[in-house]
Design a protein around this motif. Structure first.
Motif, PDB file in Angstrom:
ATOM      1  N   GLY A  24       0.819  -1.195   0.000  1.00  0.00           N
ATOM      2  CA  GLY A  24       0.000   0.000   0.000  1.00  0.00           C
ATOM      3  C   GLY A  24       0.857   1.250   0.000  1.00  0.00           C
ATOM      4  O   GLY A  24       2.096   1.180   0.060  1.00  0.00           O
ATOM      5  N   PRO A  25       0.262   2.429  -0.091  1.00  0.00           N
ATOM      6  CA  PRO A  25       1.020   3.689  -0.063  1.00  0.00           C
ATOM      7  C   PRO A  25       1.874   3.768   1.212  1.00  0.00           C
ATOM      8  O   PRO A  25       1.480   3.285   2.275  1.00  0.00           O
ATOM      9  N   VAL A  26       3.036   4.402   1.075  1.00  0.00           N
ATOM     10  CA  VAL A  26       3.945   4.468   2.216  1.00  0.00           C
ATOM     11  C   VAL A  26       3.683   5.731   3.026  1.00  0.00           C
ATOM     12  O   VAL A  26       3.239   6.759   2.501  1.00  0.00           O
ATOM     13  N   VAL A  27       3.983   5.623   4.325  1.00  0.00           N
ATOM     14  CA  VAL A  27       3.902   6.763   5.232  1.00  0.00           C
ATOM     15  C   VAL A  27       5.152   6.757   6.101  1.00  0.00           C
ATOM     16  O   VAL A  27       5.830   5.735   6.238  1.00  0.00           O
ATOM     17  N   THR A  28       5.467   7.923   6.678  1.00  0.00           N
ATOM     18  CA  THR A  28       6.600   8.013   7.607  1.00  0.00           C
ATOM     19  C   THR A  28       6.040   8.123   9.019  1.00  0.00           C
ATOM     20  O   THR A  28       5.471   9.156   9.381  1.00  0.00           O
ATOM     21  N   PRO A  29       6.192   7.083   9.833  1.00  0.00           N
ATOM     22  CA  PRO A  29       5.649   7.126  11.191  1.00  0.00           C
ATOM     23  C   PRO A  29       6.380   8.173  12.031  1.00  0.00           C
ATOM     24  O   PRO A  29       7.546   8.494  11.778  1.00  0.00           O
ATOM     25  N   PRO A  30       5.724   8.707  13.063  1.00  0.00           N
ATOM     26  CA  PRO A  30       6.408   9.632  13.959  1.00  0.00           C
ATOM     27  C   PRO A  30       7.534   8.911  14.714  1.00  0.00           C
ATOM     28  O   PRO A  30       7.528   7.689  14.853  1.00  0.00           O
ATOM     29  N   PHE A  31       8.476   9.704  15.218  1.00  0.00           N
ATOM     30  CA  PHE A  31       9.644   9.148  15.893  1.00  0.00           C
ATOM     31  C   PHE A  31       9.244   8.210  17.030  1.00  0.00           C
ATOM     32  O   PHE A  31       9.821   7.123  17.182  1.00  0.00           O
ATOM     33  N   ALA A  32       8.283   8.602  17.828  1.00  0.00           N
ATOM     34  CA  ALA A  32       7.898   7.789  18.987  1.00  0.00           C
ATOM     35  C   ALA A  32       7.441   6.394  18.577  1.00  0.00           C
ATOM     36  O   ALA A  32       7.636   5.422  19.319  1.00  0.00           O
ATOM     37  N   ALA A  33       6.856   6.278  17.393  1.00  0.00           N
ATOM     38  CA  ALA A  33       6.341   4.977  16.959  1.00  0.00           C
ATOM     39  C   ALA A  33       7.435   4.042  16.452  1.00  0.00           C
ATOM     40  O   ALA A  33       7.244   2.823  16.409  1.00  0.00           O
ATOM     41  N   VAL A  34       8.574   4.598  16.057  1.00  0.00           N
ATOM     42  CA  VAL A  34       9.643   3.763  15.479  1.00  0.00           C
ATOM     43  C   VAL A  34      10.963   3.954  16.207  1.00  0.00           C
ATOM     44  O   VAL A  34      12.022   3.682  15.645  1.00  0.00           O
ATOM     45  N   ARG A  35      10.919   4.405  17.461  1.00  0.00           N
ATOM     46  CA  ARG A  35      12.148   4.718  18.180  1.00  0.00           C
ATOM     47  C   ARG A  35      13.124   3.540  18.191  1.00  0.00           C
ATOM     48  O   ARG A  35      14.316   3.700  17.925  1.00  0.00           O
ATOM     49  N   ASP A  36      12.616   2.349  18.522  1.00  0.00           N
ATOM     50  CA  ASP A  36      13.502   1.184  18.591  1.00  0.00           C
ATOM     51  C   ASP A  36      14.119   0.874  17.233  1.00  0.00           C
ATOM     52  O   ASP A  36      15.297   0.517  17.131  1.00  0.00           O
ATOM     53  N   ARG A  37      13.321   1.016  16.180  1.00  0.00           N
ATOM     54  CA  ARG A  37      13.857   0.741  14.848  1.00  0.00           C
ATOM     55  C   ARG A  37      14.895   1.795  14.456  1.00  0.00           C
ATOM     56  O   ARG A  37      15.894   1.465  13.810  1.00  0.00           O
ATOM     57  N   VAL A  38      14.690   3.024  14.851  1.00  0.00           N
ATOM     58  CA  VAL A  38      15.678   4.073  14.561  1.00  0.00           C
ATOM     59  C   VAL A  38      17.016   3.709  15.194  1.00  0.00           C
ATOM     60  O   VAL A  38      18.075   3.819  14.564  1.00  0.00           O
ATOM     61  N   GLY A  39      16.983   3.260  16.463  1.00  0.00           N
ATOM     62  CA  GLY A  39      18.222   2.865  17.124  1.00  0.00           C
ATOM     63  C   GLY A  39      18.907   1.724  16.422  1.00  0.00           C
ATOM     64  O   GLY A  39      20.138   1.716  16.262  1.00  0.00           O
ATOM     65  N   SER A  40      18.123   0.740  15.969  1.00  0.00           N
ATOM     66  CA  SER A  40      18.692  -0.414  15.266  1.00  0.00           C
ATOM     67  C   SER A  40      19.321  -0.004  13.941  1.00  0.00           C
ATOM     68  O   SER A  40      20.434  -0.423  13.600  1.00  0.00           O
ATOM     69  N   VAL A  41      18.607   0.833  13.168  1.00  0.00           N
ATOM     70  CA  VAL A  41      19.125   1.273  11.870  1.00  0.00           C
ATOM     71  C   VAL A  41      20.371   2.136  12.048  1.00  0.00           C
ATOM     72  O   VAL A  41      21.364   1.985  11.324  1.00  0.00           O
ATOM     73  N   MET A  42      20.350   3.028  13.028  1.00  0.00           N
ATOM     74  CA  MET A  42      21.476   3.921  13.261  1.00  0.00           C
ATOM     75  C   MET A  42      22.721   3.124  13.668  1.00  0.00           C
ATOM     76  O   MET A  42      23.828   3.366  13.170  1.00  0.00           O
ATOM     77  N   ARG A  43      22.536   2.137  14.546  1.00  0.00           N
ATOM     78  CA  ARG A  43      23.684   1.337  14.975  1.00  0.00           C
ATOM     79  C   ARG A  43      24.215   0.482  13.824  1.00  0.00           C
ATOM     80  O   ARG A  43      25.431   0.333  13.655  1.00  0.00           O
ATOM     81  N   SER A  44      23.319  -0.061  13.032  1.00  0.00           N
ATOM     82  CA  SER A  44      23.741  -0.870  11.883  1.00  0.00           C
ATOM     83  C   SER A  44      24.587  -0.040  10.921  1.00  0.00           C
ATOM     84  O   SER A  44      25.614  -0.502  10.406  1.00  0.00           O
ATOM     85  N   GLU A  45      24.168   1.195  10.693  1.00  0.00           N
ATOM     86  CA  GLU A  45      24.910   2.074   9.788  1.00  0.00           C
ATOM     87  C   GLU A  45      26.282   2.428  10.359  1.00  0.00           C
ATOM     88  O   GLU A  45      27.297   2.438   9.644  1.00  0.00           O
ATOM     89  N   LEU A  46      26.335   2.698  11.656  1.00  0.00           N
ATOM     90  CA  LEU A  46      27.612   3.025  12.292  1.00  0.00           C
ATOM     91  C   LEU A  46      28.548   1.825  12.290  1.00  0.00           C
ATOM     92  O   LEU A  46      29.771   1.972  12.132  1.00  0.00           O
TER      93      LEU A  46
END
Length: 365
Positions: free
Chosen positions: A288-310
């Motif tokens: 379906g169409p994509v959306v960007t969830p607010p930070f609070a909804a994806v906080r854990d995923r943000v940490g995972s993606v950021m650490r993976s990139e680092l």
């Protein structure tokens, strides 16, 4: 016995200038030939020959010439043309590359020793088994290595993982995570729904561990039967036999399952995923169409993606970091530069002597 007259005639013969010059020239020629033969062992090895002189010294430790030659022999055989000829430029470049590889391996071992990092035999056995169980072409990079060298190579890979892990924090403050989320919104976009084919191996709450394991293995076996042989690409299929088409959202499935479904590509079949109903295989039909969830909804995923990139950035910079603080004497590179002469000034990628340099900012904790 030689009489006085014979001795007098011999001395007179030697006294003739031309005979004396001939005797002197013969003696000098013989001496030069002997010296030349004695020096052939010190000449640098030919393009396909094993090395007979020092390869390199890393922080006072000699790189094993025997191991260099052991690794070089299969490389040399692969480089030979049909007539058995080995192109000297290609051979020289490959020898230089192999020397750099062994230098990097020594640097990894030194760093692991300094940081007291170890790889247990159990972990090494598991890593070797994992590589053997991968697709056949996934293990080709170790195919030219002897078993003990392949094992050493995997051990070094595990040490690199540990070295990199130590250089990246496990958690980050919220302001850093939020800033990363704001700078990279596209990294966290998710579909509003996914249309999938769902093949379910059902389980019940009463099932014991042995039964659950058997159902999971059944689902994994089904996946192997459905998917055609792959060569490193996506696991895709035209359809899932007996799969039920359904629409899923983040509210229908656990968060980890939804995250995996959100990353599926068209026709890609998911790995075996677990929900309360049982073990699923999902094949993506439509997003379906994509959306960007607010930070609070994806906080854990943000940490995972950021650490993976680092982690990837640290891995890419580890070689430079280790070399920046090491004393490296690359004797093979020095010999190649000497043979090339001034016409090839600067043609070698690596200097013969690498002195420790200040590490770039941010490379050390």
């Amino acid at each position: 016995m030689i009489g006085p007259e014979s001795l007098t005639r011999s001395l007179a013969a030697l006294a003739h200038p031309w005979r004396w010059r001939f005797l002197t020239l013969s003696t000098v020629t013989a001496a030069g030939l002997w010296l030349g033969l004695g020096r052939t062992e010190a000449h640098p090895a030919g393009p396909g020959e094993p090395e007979t002189e020092s390869i390199a010294v890393v922080d006072g430790e000699e790189i094993s010439r025997e191991r260099f030659n052991q690794r070089w022999q299969p490389l040399a055989n692969n480089l030979r043309l049909k007539d058995g000829h080995l192109a000297e430029p290609m051979a020289g470049a490959q020898k230089a590359h192999l020397a750099e590889q062994l230098i990097d391996e020594a640097l990894i071992e030194h760093a692991a020793e300094q940081e007291q990092l170890l790889v247990s035999e159990e972990a090494l056995d598991a890593a070797m088994a994992s590589r053997r169980n991968q697709l056949p072409d996934a293990s080709l990079k170790h195919a030219m290595l002897l078993p003990e060298e392949a094992r050493r190579k995997v051990r070094l890979e595990l040490l690199v993982d540990q070295l990199v892990e130590r250089r990246v924090p496990r958690t980050f403050p919220d302001d850093a995570l939020q800033a990363f989320h704001e700078r990279n919104p596209e990294r966290f976009q998710v579909p509003t729904y996914v249309e999938v084919e769902d093949l379910l191996v059902a389980v019940s709450p009463e099932m014991k561990d042995a039964e659950l394991l058997a159902r999971q293995q059944e689902a994994e076996a089904m996946r192997e039967q459905i998917l055609p042989p792959s060569h490193g690409g996506l696991a895709t299929a035209a359809s899932l036999p007996d799969g039920v088409r359904t629409r899923l959202t983040s509210a229908n499935v656990p968060a980890d399952v939804w995250e995996r479904l959100s990353d599926l590509s068209a026709r890609e079949v998911s790995p075996v995923l677990r929900t309360e109903q049982g073990f699923h295989l999902y094949r993506l039909v439509e997003r379906g169409p994509v959306v960007t969830p607010p930070f609070a909804a994806v906080r854990d995923r943000v940490g995972s993606v950021m650490r993976s990139e680092l982690l990837e950035l640290r891995r890419a910079g580890l070689r430079h970091e280790l070399r920046s603080t090491a004393l490296i004497e690359n004797h093979l590179a020095a010999r190649q530069a000497e043979l090339a002469g001034p016409r090839c000034n600067g043609c070698l990628d690596t200097p013969a002597l690498s002195l420790p340099q200040p590490a770039p900012a941010g490379k050390h904790e």
